[in-house]
Design a protein around this motif. Structure first.
Motif, PDB file in Angstrom:
ATOM      1  N   UNK A  10      -4.259  -4.439   4.799  1.00  0.00           N
ATOM      2  CA  UNK A  10      -4.080  -5.616   4.005  1.00  0.00           C
ATOM      3  C   UNK A  10      -2.787  -6.283   4.228  1.00  0.00           C
ATOM      4  N   UNK A  11      -2.832  -7.541   4.187  1.00  0.00           N
ATOM      5  CA  UNK A  11      -1.661  -8.351   4.495  1.00  0.00           C
ATOM      6  C   UNK A  11      -1.528  -8.936   5.756  1.00  0.00           C
ATOM      7  N   UNK A  12      -2.256  -8.457   6.674  1.00  0.00           N
ATOM      8  CA  UNK A  12      -2.074  -8.783   8.096  1.00  0.00           C
ATOM      9  C   UNK A  12      -2.858  -9.813   8.451  1.00  0.00           C
ATOM     10  N   UNK A  13      -2.803 -10.292   9.635  1.00  0.00           N
ATOM     11  CA  UNK A  13      -3.641 -11.457   9.964  1.00  0.00           C
ATOM     12  C   UNK A  13      -4.338 -10.897  11.296  1.00  0.00           C
ATOM     13  N   UNK A  20      -4.733 -11.155   4.730  1.00  0.00           N
ATOM     14  CA  UNK A  20      -5.880 -10.463   4.359  1.00  0.00           C
ATOM     15  C   UNK A  20      -6.163  -9.610   3.485  1.00  0.00           C
ATOM     16  N   UNK A  21      -7.213  -9.396   2.715  1.00  0.00           N
ATOM     17  CA  UNK A  21      -7.243  -8.625   1.521  1.00  0.00           C
ATOM     18  C   UNK A  21      -8.544  -7.822   1.757  1.00  0.00           C
ATOM     19  N   UNK A  22      -8.654  -6.696   0.974  1.00  0.00           N
ATOM     20  CA  UNK A  22      -9.722  -5.727   1.280  1.00  0.00           C
ATOM     21  C   UNK A  22     -11.108  -6.411   1.097  1.00  0.00           C
ATOM     22  N   UNK A  34     -12.794  -5.377   8.956  1.00  0.00           N
ATOM     23  CA  UNK A  34     -12.753  -4.576   8.106  1.00  0.00           C
ATOM     24  C   UNK A  34     -10.971  -4.238   7.721  1.00  0.00           C
ATOM     25  N   UNK A  35     -10.779  -4.655   6.493  1.00  0.00           N
ATOM     26  CA  UNK A  35      -9.457  -4.709   5.880  1.00  0.00           C
ATOM     27  C   UNK A  35      -9.294  -3.503   5.204  1.00  0.00           C
ATOM     28  N   UNK A  36      -8.236  -2.591   5.368  1.00  0.00           N
ATOM     29  CA  UNK A  36      -7.929  -1.266   4.632  1.00  0.00           C
ATOM     30  C   UNK A  36      -6.780  -1.614   3.695  1.00  0.00           C
ATOM     31  N   UNK A  37      -6.693  -0.766   2.649  1.00  0.00           N
ATOM     32  CA  UNK A  37      -5.668  -0.965   1.697  1.00  0.00           C
ATOM     33  C   UNK A  37      -4.541  -0.168   1.995  1.00  0.00           C
TER      34      UNK A  37
END
Length: 123
Positions: free
Chosen positions: A14-17, A86-88, A120-123
């Motif tokens: 999360x927070x990435x691009x 990016x968000x979960x 897939x976006x992980x927290x």
């Protein structure tokens, strides 16, 4: 035979691009509007945005304007989706699509769909 092949998906924090690509073949790419959609588990497919054939104009629903950027390279028959912050809840299968007009993209009735790529976006 028309093929739209997405790539660039994967696991990101999360927070990435992430930048997705869609390679098109078998159609006159520069004559087609293109778009990106996504579908999360248990949810309907939703429009991220679309671009007209020249790439000079792009449409995004209000909910997608802040963090998603669509671009295309007609010389390479390629479509791109830049995703930032990016968000979960962005976890989904992402699809590219081709339509004769931008209306076909915005109305989710394109002529062609890709097979999708998982993000897939992980927290």
């Amino acid at each position: 035979q028309v093929q739209l092949v997405e790539s660039g998906g994967g696991l990101v924090q999360a927070g990435g691009s992430l930048r997705l690509s869609c390679a098109a073949s078998g159609l006159p790419f520069s004559n087609y509007a293109m778009g990106w959609f996504r579908q999360a588990p248990g949810k309907e497919r939703e429009l991220i945005g679309g671009t007209i054939s020249s790439g000079s104009s792009t449409y995004y629903p209000d909910s997608m304007k802040a963090r998603f950027t669509i671009s295309r390279d007609n010389a390479k028959s390629a479509l791109y989706l830049q995703m930032d912050s990016l968000k979960v809840e962005d976890t989904a299968v992402y699809y590219c699509a081709a339509g004769r007009k931008l209306h076909n993209i915005v109305s989710a009735t394109p002529d062609y769909w890709g097979q999708g790529t998982q993000v897939t976006v992980s927290s």
